[in-house]
Design an enzyme around this catalytic site. Structure first.
Site, PDB file in Angstrom:
ATOM      1  N   HIS A  77      -3.354  -5.537   0.576  1.00  0.00           N
ATOM      2  CA  HIS A  77      -3.207  -5.497   1.824  1.00  0.00           C
ATOM      3  C   HIS A  77      -3.047  -7.528   1.655  1.00  0.00           C
ATOM      4  CE1 HIS A  77      -3.004  -1.785   3.977  1.00  0.00           C
ATOM      5  NE2 HIS A  77      -3.844  -1.429   3.473  1.00  0.00           N
TER       6      HIS A  77
ATOM      7  N   CYS B  36       1.337  -1.758  -0.408  1.00  0.00           N
ATOM      8  CA  CYS B  36      -0.284   0.299  -0.476  1.00  0.00           C
ATOM      9  C   CYS B  36       0.481   1.179   0.160  1.00  0.00           C
ATOM     10  CB  CYS B  36      -0.454  -0.245   1.214  1.00  0.00           C
ATOM     11  SG  CYS B  36      -2.572   0.977   0.803  1.00  0.00           S
TER      12      CYS B  36
ATOM     13  N   GLU C  23      -1.337  -9.473   4.163  1.00  0.00           N
ATOM     14  CA  GLU C  23      -1.883  -9.542   5.386  1.00  0.00           C
ATOM     15  C   GLU C  23      -3.089 -10.416   6.602  1.00  0.00           C
ATOM     16  OE1 GLU C  23      -1.322  -6.489   4.017  1.00  0.00           O
ATOM     17  OE2 GLU C  23      -1.595  -5.423   5.286  1.00  0.00           O
TER      18      GLU C  23
END
Ligand code: XMP
Length: 514
Positions: free
Chosen positions: A176, A84, A178
């Site tokens: 993202h 990001c 994660e």
């Protein structure tokens, strides 16, 4: 641990997900450390990491107060993954005209990522050509710098979602990887750390279990702890982790509130036996719960009442055991959702968060995410009974009777409906695909016709949802034949006139009705 073993540096650029990056790496079996941008060079010199991950963040590369990452890292030879804002920074450092500045409004929510079939990337090994991912950004990379190639896009190639410079092993992703909403099963992070950075696994499940035990023992001192086991993944796994270490000093119990599902208590008992947990079932307070919680029809008032009664009962139990501490299976997500952690808004009062019972609270899982706890459950042989079990709220069926006071008769109706729906979903082999099916009774009566006669009765709502973490959910659309069978079976009950199906996502709706 010896800091020299840190293999991955995570540079925190202000993302709300930075901690999830560290947790995901730990889940993958690797230690990492989160540092701030200004300490980067010092850490590189001291620990010679094998990789660097730049987290996201809310700043714009155009703002003077944006985190100052030392540009030397781009030529350090250490592989870098920018997420990001991290990716925007990488692009901006190579080409000052590469980042599109957004003045207001953020892109927030799921995006479909396409991986180019012309440009391969080590990050997308073993992934499908498209995946759903989670985006949360303002600015974006509008063109990749000259020495980068684009390997992932969204919106028919309009938006750049992934870029790489393979000579330098520098990668950027706009979404993202994660978070759990990105459906890559942690593959992107795993590919980066194992295939690009070539780190070795240095974190075992045993170490995680030992940490939980040590933390609990330290907080407990010479005390005696009680733990309420609900049969959910969190409290059961935690009790299983702690039982061998605490022995007699941990008392596990389950309170029958009258709002349990059919066969629930027996299931929990069996599960505890399998996991080596000695559990006591306390059933003398059922009437107290129904009388005191049942009167109110307001959702928050009902939760508050439940919490109060639950607290009083808990206190009684603690007194009987001479307990000094209570151990809670509360997770990071519970604390975030109930407004006790971070800046998130309070949506619902959870019955077991911040209970003031005059006992010291120990929350050994307060930094854990659901995926980690599910993983630990496997270690304790709880996979069948815990991991595949659908969650069920603490206040139970009390939350599933909407708009009318709760009484024994209505609890019985919704309990029966719940078990019938589950049986049908299992018969059609869809139960396992659904994250949770909420079966609730609507207190408003409607007119129907049964056996040539008028009826004026309640409705049941069936709400099957899919999710990974319950922060967001989407409706699980059932096939027509399944809906038909559910309708046929439920309306056989004399008190049920109609069946509704609810596929509303969260947001805007929540999973439960109250
Ligand atoms: P909502 O309705 O907030 O639910 O979208 C998200 C998940 O949390 C469960 N839930 C609870 N679990 N105590 C619990 O232990 C509670 O008070 C509670 N309220 C909701 C809900 O069933 C869903 O799985």
């Amino acid at each position: 641990m010896d800091k020299k073993e840190w293999q991955i540096l995570i540079i925190d650029l202000g993302s709300q997900y930075t901690e999830i990056i560290r947790r995901s790496l730990r889940y993958l079996g690797v230690h990492s450390v989160v540092i701030s941008a200004e300490n980067t060079l010092e850490y590189i010199n001291d620990f010679k990491p094998k990789g660097i991950i730049l987290s996201g963040g809310s700043a714009s590369v155009y703002e003077p107060e944006a985190p100052q990452i030392p540009s030397e890292i781009l030529n350090s030879g250490i592989p870098i993954l920018g997420i990001c804002f991290g990716m925007q920074w990488i692009a901006y450092m190579s080409d000052k005209d590469s980042v599109h500045r957004v003045q207001s409004g953020k892109s927030y929510g799921p995006v479909e990522i396409n991986f180019s079939n012309k440009i391969t990337s080590p990050l997308i090994n073993e992934l499908e050509n498209t995946i759903k991912a989670w985006a949360s950004h303002g600015d974006s990379v509008k063109k990749a710098p000259n020495d980068f190639e684009v390997f992932a896009t969204s919106e028919n190639g309009q938006v750049i979602e992934g870029m790489q410079n393979l000579d330098k092993n520098i990668f950027g992703v706009q979404f993202h990887p994660e978070v759990e909403q990105t459906e890559d099963n942690n593959k992107i992070l795993a590919n980066f750390i194992f295939n690009v950075c070539e780190v070795v696994k240095d974190y075992s499940k045993k170490e995680i279990v030992d940490e939980i035990r040590t933390k609990t023992l330290k907080e407990l001192g010479d005390g005696v702890a009680i733990i309420g086991v609900s049969g959910g993944v969190d409290s059961t796994t935690l009790a299983a982790i702690l039982a061998p270490t605490l022995g007699d000093r941990i008392k596990a119990f389950m309170i029958d509130t009258g709002g349990m599902r059919e066969g629930e208590i027996q299931k929990v008992q069996n599960m505890c036996q399998k996991a080596g947990i000695d559990i006591l079932i306390i059933d003398k307070y059922v009437d107290k719960f129904i009388n005191e919680v049942g009167q109110t029809i307001d959702a928050e008032e009902k939760r508050a009442k439940f919490r109060k009664v639950y607290g009083e009962v808990f206190k009684e139990v603690a007194k009987e055991y001479n307990a000094t501490h209570m151990i809670q299976g509360t997770l990071a997500t519970d604390l975030i959702e109930s407004g006790s952690k971070g800046n998130s808004a309070m949506i619902k009062t959870h019955h077991n968060v911040n209970l003031d019972l005059g006992l010291k609270e120990i929350m050994p899982l307060e930094d854990f995410f659901k995926f980690e706890v599910r993983d630990l459950a496997f270690e304790f042989g709880l996979e069948e009974l815990v991991v595949k079990r659908q969650p069920f709220p603490g206040p139970g069926l009390f939350l599933r009777i909407v708009g009318v006071p709760v009484n024994k008769e209505l609890l019985e109706i919704v309990r029966e409906a719940d078990v019938e729906v589950s049986k049908i979903l299992e018969k059609y082999s869809v139960y396992e695909k659904i994250s949770q099916v909420v079966v609730a009774l609507l207190g408003v009566k409607t007119v129907g016709v049964k056996g040539d006669g008028r009826v004026y009765e309640y409705s049941i709502v069936v709400r099957p949802v899919e999710t990974t973490d319950f922060m967001t959910v989407k409706g699980f659309y059932l096939r027509e034949e399944i809906c038909q069978e559910i309708i046929a079976v439920l309306t056989r009950h004399p008190k049920i006139a109609r069946v509704f199906f609810d596929f509303t996502p969260k947001p805007p709706a929540t999973t439960e009705f109250e």
